[in-house]
Design a protein around this motif. Sequence first.
Motif, PDB file in Angstrom:
ATOM      1  N   GLN A  82      11.738  79.200  74.802  1.00  0.00           N
ATOM      2  CA  GLN A  82      10.514  79.455  73.641  1.00  0.00           C
ATOM      3  C   GLN A  82      10.800  80.015  72.418  1.00  0.00           C
ATOM      4  O   GLN A  82      11.020  81.682  71.951  1.00  0.00           O
ATOM      5  CB  GLN A  82       8.994  79.846  74.243  1.00  0.00           C
ATOM      6  N   ASP A 138       5.965  79.216  69.219  1.00  0.00           N
ATOM      7  CA  ASP A 138       5.765  79.251  70.716  1.00  0.00           C
ATOM      8  C   ASP A 138       6.544  77.843  71.195  1.00  0.00           C
ATOM      9  O   ASP A 138       5.985  77.059  71.999  1.00  0.00           O
ATOM     10  CB  ASP A 138       4.464  78.862  70.602  1.00  0.00           C
ATOM     11  N   ARG A 177      15.364  86.505  83.219  1.00  0.00           N
ATOM     12  CA  ARG A 177      13.907  85.386  83.761  1.00  0.00           C
ATOM     13  C   ARG A 177      13.325  85.725  84.235  1.00  0.00           C
ATOM     14  O   ARG A 177      12.033  85.105  84.781  1.00  0.00           O
ATOM     15  CB  ARG A 177      14.776  83.902  82.903  1.00  0.00           C
ATOM     16  N   ARG A 220      11.263  84.142  73.551  1.00  0.00           N
ATOM     17  CA  ARG A 220      11.589  84.467  74.921  1.00  0.00           C
ATOM     18  C   ARG A 220      11.770  83.800  75.950  1.00  0.00           C
ATOM     19  O   ARG A 220      11.667  82.455  75.639  1.00  0.00           O
ATOM     20  CB  ARG A 220       9.646  84.951  74.602  1.00  0.00           C
ATOM     21  N   TYR A 221      11.538  83.579  76.876  1.00  0.00           N
ATOM     22  CA  TYR A 221      12.202  82.978  78.213  1.00  0.00           C
ATOM     23  C   TYR A 221      10.606  82.906  79.046  1.00  0.00           C
ATOM     24  O   TYR A 221       9.899  84.014  79.344  1.00  0.00           O
ATOM     25  CB  TYR A 221      13.543  83.659  79.436  1.00  0.00           C
ATOM     26  N   GLU A 222       9.831  81.654  79.615  1.00  0.00           N
ATOM     27  CA  GLU A 222       9.059  81.825  80.224  1.00  0.00           C
ATOM     28  C   GLU A 222       9.650  80.555  81.521  1.00  0.00           C
ATOM     29  O   GLU A 222      10.479  80.552  81.440  1.00  0.00           O
ATOM     30  CB  GLU A 222       8.007  80.149  79.430  1.00  0.00           C
ATOM     31  N   CYS A 223       9.319  81.577  82.451  1.00  0.00           N
ATOM     32  CA  CYS A 223       9.620  80.968  83.655  1.00  0.00           C
ATOM     33  C   CYS A 223       7.962  80.383  84.818  1.00  0.00           C
ATOM     34  O   CYS A 223       7.596  81.132  84.839  1.00  0.00           O
ATOM     35  CB  CYS A 223      10.070  82.471  84.210  1.00  0.00           C
ATOM     36  N   HIS A 224       8.293  78.811  84.955  1.00  0.00           N
ATOM     37  CA  HIS A 224       7.509  77.980  85.937  1.00  0.00           C
ATOM     38  C   HIS A 224       8.419  77.873  86.996  1.00  0.00           C
ATOM     39  O   HIS A 224       8.692  76.241  86.316  1.00  0.00           O
ATOM     40  CB  HIS A 224       6.389  77.632  84.803  1.00  0.00           C
TER      41      HIS A 224
END
Length: 906
Positions: free
Chosen positions: A212, A47, A180, A201-205
């Motif tokens: 991450q 993470d 993404r 993994r990609y995180e998209c906010h």
Amino acid sequence: MPVASSQAIWQLLSENDEAARHLGVGLAQHNGIRTRALSATKDFQQDEVILASDSTRVIRAADLQGRRFEGCPDDACRLALHVAERAKTGRDSFWTKALAAYPSFSEFEALGMPLAASERALAVLNQVPDFQALATSVRQTRGAMLSALESYNRHSTTQLNFADALWGRLVVDSGLGDVRCGPHVAPVLDWVNHSTKPNVRYECHDGRVTLQALRRIRTGEELQASYNQLGPMANFARYGIIEDPGEAKPLSPSSCTRLQIVSLDKEPVLRAASKFAQIHCGDIGARQPAASATATASTPTGAAPPVPKPEPAMETVPPKMGKLELSIQPLTQIPGVSNLLFGPRPFVPLSPSAWDWAAPTALAQPPAPLLALLPLPSLAPARQKRTTRAVGMRRNKRQASRIKTAYFEMEAADPQVPQDGAVDELQPKLPADPEQGHLVTNHTNHNSTSAAALRRVWNFQVHGTSPRLQHPCGVLDFEISMGKLALLGTGHDAFERPYEEQPGQWTLAVSACFGQLSSFEERTSRLLQQKALRPFLVPSSRPSLSRARRKSAPRSLGGLARGEVVVKPEFLQPSEASGKFRDGELKKVSLLAAWEERCAFSVERSEEKNEGEHCLAQGCVAYCGLWQMVQAARDDDLQLLLNVTDRASRLVNDLASERISAFEFAGKVWPHWATFQHYLPGGKHILHPDTDKGEHCMSLAVSFSTHGVDFTGGEIKIYECPPSVPDCGNRGRSRTHVPKEGGPFARKLLNGTLLPLRAGEWLWDGEPEAAYHVRQLLRPASGTAMVWLSETVHQVEPVQGGHRKSLFYWFTCKEPLQDAAFDWTGLAQRLRDPTAAREKRSGARPPREGQANCAGLSETWRRVRLRGLIGCQGGEEDGQGWPKKSQGPAEVGKLLRAQWIWHGRR
Ligand SMILES: C[S@@+](CC[C@H](N)C(=O)[O-])C[C@H]1O[C@@H](n2cnc3c(N)ncnc32)[C@H](O)[C@@H]1O
Ligand SMILES: O=C(O)CCC(=O)C(=O)O
Ligand SMILES: [Fe+2]
């Protein structure tokens, strides 16, 4: 792989970004494909954020606006054009470096990216059932990019070529923006490779993307993400990735067999497809392809392995005439047809019960008049011989390299009806001499007892036919274009697909598989008899080939034919050729000839227009587009441009006729684009027709310099079509080139002669320049206009010395395509406006336009008064009375710069 340039960008990043210091860049092997990869240079905990996007280092589709992108159907296309634009014009060090770190076009090609595949490779893949959809989708994407590019180039001062645009699209599609989150391009984040066992993994906010760790990652491990769940085939199509099959359905045996053959091909995408088959074909694919197995087994130790004999890549085979089989049967139902489609795009599906050809509503208001329709013989008993016209075969753009059928002639002969038993006799026989590319049948001896509705037998002549599609029936499909009418239908998906073509391109099709000819004929005739269609039916005035033969000369139709040129020696008045325009426009164009500095956006550096290293480096042809001419023009220049355009329009409209065959001619042509072209020594223009953009139908060149006086070389060569491509120059045809490496290559002509090809040589419609015969050599003279059909293949020979100047107009067959620049309303206003004229004379700057004033200005007027445009936006001055460059959108800045120079140098 551009690892070196990646390292440069790396350095740049890590100067500013702490996280980037913990990443490395190198090469990794995935299923035999060597590609750049990112690795961890420290341990990451599960993470942990490895990298986060910085908003200044992301190009988002949502931020891209402007007329130049309006030709794009989607975000990927807009992003692609923008990326190409930045790569070409960017002075910004981050983006210049970042974009240089993406693979180049040839690197994408070497990676086996389907979108970078050659036409030949696509044609091969199109023969592999499981890869047909891929080939179609690549062609569709390229088609979309091509038309978007055309629009882009009309609305942008940066001029991109197709390779630029396609490269941009490769960057976007191989990147992972849309995977993404919303479509975007983000260096570094785009460089994580794919794995079905990912570690990141990609995180998209809120539009911010982070990379991450999915689990603990140790120093030295490659970072790998799972791109998407679309499955191996979709991932191959988009990324050229060979993924393990998992649950995926195995390839069909016929795909597997075909793909074995290409395992030794030099084309990376074919090798990759073959490798894909090895993994996805089970037993069949697991077998080594015969050739490579032999190569390995028979190699004595130490000896060089036998070099597989390369395929004669550029040798094209004459159309597969041997397979031609046209079944003509008496009136029967059309078997196997479950879905008959008729109408303009989008086609209106009719249920089988609606086969009485009631005109579908979509046809009630066709987008443009129907043209040149085939007047099929009516169903009434016809005693006398009647001849229908030769029918021009419309080529489907995507099928460009495959459809060869050009014309055939139908002739109503004796009123005989073919019987069931006579079907075989009706099958056209192949000509004894395939060199002629003709297929002739003559059936007039059938007894008529039944099926009284069909009262004729047709003679067919098919020139250079080849199958339109590999059809499940295994017989030839062929299509007859009838102006804008279409009768289609097989219900078979593969068959219907190609018809999702250009708006207004309707095609009538028939094949032994589904639309037996008699039935087809009957339906067509009935259709044509419908009153509702009458207003759209324009009887064709094309000469019948047989009538032409009988009379030994074709009936004169008036107007120009392909290959003919009309030369008007005193098209310009002497004062225009040598007076103001010369002092004004020409002088400016001469100034622009100080290339780099002054008209950087208009200089062409392509091989197409430049001969030799020197010209390629600096650009030996300046193209000053219509907008540039208009913007820089003084009132008298404008008046002149207006007069000449008006005169040119009248001349080409006098010469235009139905003999235009590249596009449908509705009785009028409209100016679509014009450029002032200035050639320096080494400037040239390779063999080409002008049908490539905007449905160009007529071309007109006005010379402002004289061969032998102002320049040497620079003659215009006018060509005839080679026998293998009788309708050369029609739209939808393609330009390719011989590979730059490998060979020797040769092209086998229809008469069997082998024509050697130069590496890198351009081919038009698959034919090298040597296959085209020079019909005329034109030597431009000042004041002279020369008109030809845009489908006429021509060339500008390299200029040897001096300056060659010509004002070139392209006319379109479609009114909606007339360029807004030719709406002279605004100009006429300006020319009538004495205040503006006075200000000009006294040297005063034109007044700033207020918001209210600006609202009423026509687009042309806005552009002409660029200062007005910026003034409208409430800009600040830069101290010298000019708007600050930073204010307008980027393209306004560029226009401004161009205008600055032009005005400043007066
Ligand atoms: C998002 S980019 C990854 C970065 C890329 N390696 C580079 O140098 O720019 C996707 C491209 O990388 C390559 N690639 C990524 N994962 C791969 C894999 N598992 N096997 C083969 N090629 C892969 C393919 O060429 C793909 O189109
Ligand atoms: O400059 C000329 O005379 C011809 C140019 C041309 O053929 C073109 O730009 O398409
Ligand atoms: Fe041309």
